[in-house]
Design a protein around this motif. Structure first.
Motif, mmCIF file in Angstrom:
data_model
loop_
_atom_site.group_PDB
_atom_site.id
_atom_site.type_symbol
_atom_site.label_atom_id
_atom_site.label_comp_id
_atom_site.label_asym_id
_atom_site.label_seq_id
_atom_site.Cartn_x
_atom_site.Cartn_y
_atom_site.Cartn_z
ATOM 1 N N ARG A 35 -18.307 -6.695 -34.053
ATOM 2 C CA ARG A 35 -17.600 -5.409 -34.127
ATOM 3 C C ARG A 35 -16.230 -5.639 -34.749
ATOM 4 N N ARG A 36 -15.582 -4.564 -35.145
ATOM 5 C CA ARG A 36 -14.240 -4.670 -35.720
ATOM 6 C C ARG A 36 -13.373 -3.522 -35.217
ATOM 7 N N GLU A 37 -12.068 -3.817 -35.159
ATOM 8 C CA GLU A 37 -11.096 -2.772 -34.832
ATOM 9 C C GLU A 37 -10.780 -2.001 -36.110
ATOM 10 N N ARG A 38 -10.624 -0.703 -35.953
ATOM 11 C CA ARG A 38 -10.236 0.174 -37.054
ATOM 12 C C ARG A 38 -9.195 1.146 -36.549
ATOM 13 N N ILE A 39 -8.384 1.622 -37.458
ATOM 14 C CA ILE A 39 -7.402 2.647 -37.105
ATOM 15 C C ILE A 39 -7.832 3.950 -37.766
ATOM 16 N N TRP A 40 -7.895 4.989 -36.966
ATOM 17 C CA TRP A 40 -8.199 6.329 -37.453
ATOM 18 C C TRP A 40 -7.001 7.227 -37.165
ATOM 19 N N ARG A 41 -6.838 8.224 -37.956
ATOM 20 C CA ARG A 41 -5.811 9.228 -37.690
ATOM 21 C C ARG A 41 -6.482 10.373 -36.934
ATOM 22 N N LEU A 42 -5.914 10.696 -35.780
ATOM 23 C CA LEU A 42 -6.452 11.757 -34.954
ATOM 24 C C LEU A 42 -5.291 12.650 -34.534
ATOM 25 N N ASN A 43 -5.307 13.877 -34.986
ATOM 26 C CA ASN A 43 -4.231 14.834 -34.711
ATOM 27 C C ASN A 43 -2.863 14.260 -35.082
ATOM 28 N N GLY A 44 -2.802 13.603 -36.236
ATOM 29 C CA GLY A 44 -1.543 13.067 -36.738
ATOM 30 C C GLY A 44 -1.125 11.737 -36.142
ATOM 31 N N GLU A 45 -1.897 11.213 -35.207
ATOM 32 C CA GLU A 45 -1.562 9.929 -34.593
ATOM 33 C C GLU A 45 -2.589 8.875 -34.979
ATOM 34 N N LYS A 46 -2.122 7.634 -35.048
ATOM 35 C CA LYS A 46 -3.029 6.528 -35.330
ATOM 36 C C LYS A 46 -3.658 6.056 -34.025
ATOM 37 N N VAL A 47 -4.985 5.971 -34.031
ATOM 38 C CA VAL A 47 -5.738 5.559 -32.851
ATOM 39 C C VAL A 47 -6.621 4.378 -33.246
ATOM 40 N N CYS A 48 -6.560 3.323 -32.456
ATOM 41 C CA CYS A 48 -7.381 2.142 -32.710
ATOM 42 C C CYS A 48 -8.707 2.289 -31.965
ATOM 43 N N HIS A 49 -9.802 2.070 -32.670
ATOM 44 C CA HIS A 49 -11.111 2.091 -32.018
ATOM 45 C C HIS A 49 -11.930 0.908 -32.519
ATOM 46 N N VAL A 50 -13.057 0.665 -31.884
ATOM 47 C CA VAL A 50 -13.916 -0.460 -32.232
ATOM 48 C C VAL A 50 -15.258 0.087 -32.714
ATOM 49 N N GLU A 51 -15.758 -0.465 -33.831
ATOM 50 C CA GLU A 51 -17.038 -0.039 -34.391
ATOM 51 C C GLU A 51 -17.851 -1.269 -34.795
ATOM 52 N N THR A 52 -19.129 -1.087 -35.007
ATOM 53 C CA THR A 52 -19.998 -2.173 -35.441
ATOM 54 C C THR A 52 -19.652 -2.558 -36.874
ATOM 55 N N MET A 53 -19.461 -3.842 -37.122
ATOM 56 C CA MET A 53 -19.078 -4.313 -38.451
ATOM 57 C C MET A 53 -20.271 -4.376 -39.408
ATOM 58 N N PHE A 54 -21.416 -4.819 -38.909
ATOM 59 C CA PHE A 54 -22.628 -4.901 -39.725
ATOM 60 C C PHE A 54 -23.727 -4.092 -39.042
ATOM 61 N N PRO A 55 -23.708 -2.769 -39.245
ATOM 62 C CA PRO A 55 -24.717 -1.933 -38.583
ATOM 63 C C PRO A 55 -26.132 -2.397 -38.951
ATOM 64 N N GLY A 56 -26.976 -2.473 -37.930
ATOM 65 C CA GLY A 56 -28.365 -2.860 -38.156
ATOM 66 C C GLY A 56 -28.627 -4.350 -38.114
ATOM 67 N N TYR A 57 -27.620 -5.144 -37.717
ATOM 68 C CA TYR A 57 -27.805 -6.590 -37.655
ATOM 69 C C TYR A 57 -27.412 -7.137 -36.289
ATOM 70 N N LEU A 58 -28.278 -7.983 -35.754
ATOM 71 C CA LEU A 58 -27.973 -8.775 -34.565
ATOM 72 C C LEU A 58 -27.941 -10.233 -34.993
ATOM 73 N N PHE A 59 -27.132 -11.020 -34.332
ATOM 74 C CA PHE A 59 -27.047 -12.454 -34.590
ATOM 75 C C PHE A 59 -27.559 -13.184 -33.365
ATOM 76 N N VAL A 60 -28.363 -14.216 -33.597
ATOM 77 C CA VAL A 60 -28.914 -15.011 -32.513
ATOM 78 C C VAL A 60 -28.674 -16.478 -32.847
ATOM 79 N N THR A 61 -28.203 -17.219 -31.862
ATOM 80 C CA THR A 61 -28.036 -18.662 -32.011
ATOM 81 C C THR A 61 -29.228 -19.328 -31.345
ATOM 82 N N THR A 62 -29.984 -20.098 -32.127
ATOM 83 C CA THR A 62 -31.167 -20.757 -31.581
ATOM 84 C C THR A 62 -31.476 -22.040 -32.344
ATOM 85 N N GLU A 63 -32.146 -22.936 -31.664
ATOM 86 C CA GLU A 63 -32.608 -24.177 -32.284
ATOM 87 C C GLU A 63 -34.023 -24.018 -32.834
#
Length: 178
Positions: A35-63
């Motif tokens: 996920r990544r932090e993003r800043i959006w403007r909401l009613n003239g104010e900057k609001v930080c929110h978190v969204e998926t960075m690579f939609p549709g992808y999961l990462f798995v660590t495996t041998e």
């Protein structure tokens, strides 16, 4: 080693939970999405929110990706979400993994935090702290007012534009020597 599972966009958390609930933990070390932090403007104010960075992808660590793949096929709904058998399980190259690990905050949440940038009076980025610090020269697009930049990087077999959220520090003033 990291592997990529392509799933239906927007179902990242649900599928991650399904995998962690239904697969034996000895088959994989970690299952996550970035996920990544993003800043959006909401009613003239900057609001930080978190969204998926690579939609549709999961990462798995495996041998053992093959054994994991066959076990994943037993999870209801997941088999429909994977691509064809030739491309359902993409490995992340060591260079790609290093890049992604460099972007991600060191905590367990796998979040790319905002980068703090310093600008000159022409709004050129002079320096950056955070995930962008090593990649300032790779910026291909910047939207300072919208609080993001894009860098271009080869990832998952294709060239991608990767959005990184920014916040600006104080603008540096040019000083002419007299």
């Amino acid at each position: 080693m990291w592997y990529v599972i392509q799933i239906m966009t927007g179902k990242e958390e649900m599928m991650r939970e399904m995998i962690t609930r239904n697969l034996p933990s000895k088959m994989y070390e970690d299952c996550f999405y970035i996920r990544r932090e993003r800043i959006w403007r909401l009613n003239g104010e900057k609001v930080c929110h978190v969204e998926t960075m690579f939609p549709g992808y999961l990462f798995v660590t495996t041998e053992d990706p093959e054994a994991l793949y066959w076990k994943l096929r037993e999870i209801p709904g997941l088999t429909k979400l994977l691509r064809t058998e030739e491309s359902q399980f993409l490995s992340v190259s060591p260079e790609e993994q290093d890049f992604l690990e460099d972007l991600i905050d060191k905590d367990e949440e796998k979040i790319v935090r905002l980068s703090e940038v310093t600008l000159d009076e022409e709004k050129k980025i002079l320096s950056a702290k955070g995930p962008l610090r090593k990649y300032v020269k790779q910026i291909v697009k910047k939207k300072i007012r919208l609080c993001y930049v894009m860098i271009e990087k080869e990832l998952f077999g294709q060239k991608r534009k990767i959005l990184i959220g920014i916040r600006t520090g104080k603008m540096k003033q040019k000083q002419d020597k007299v």
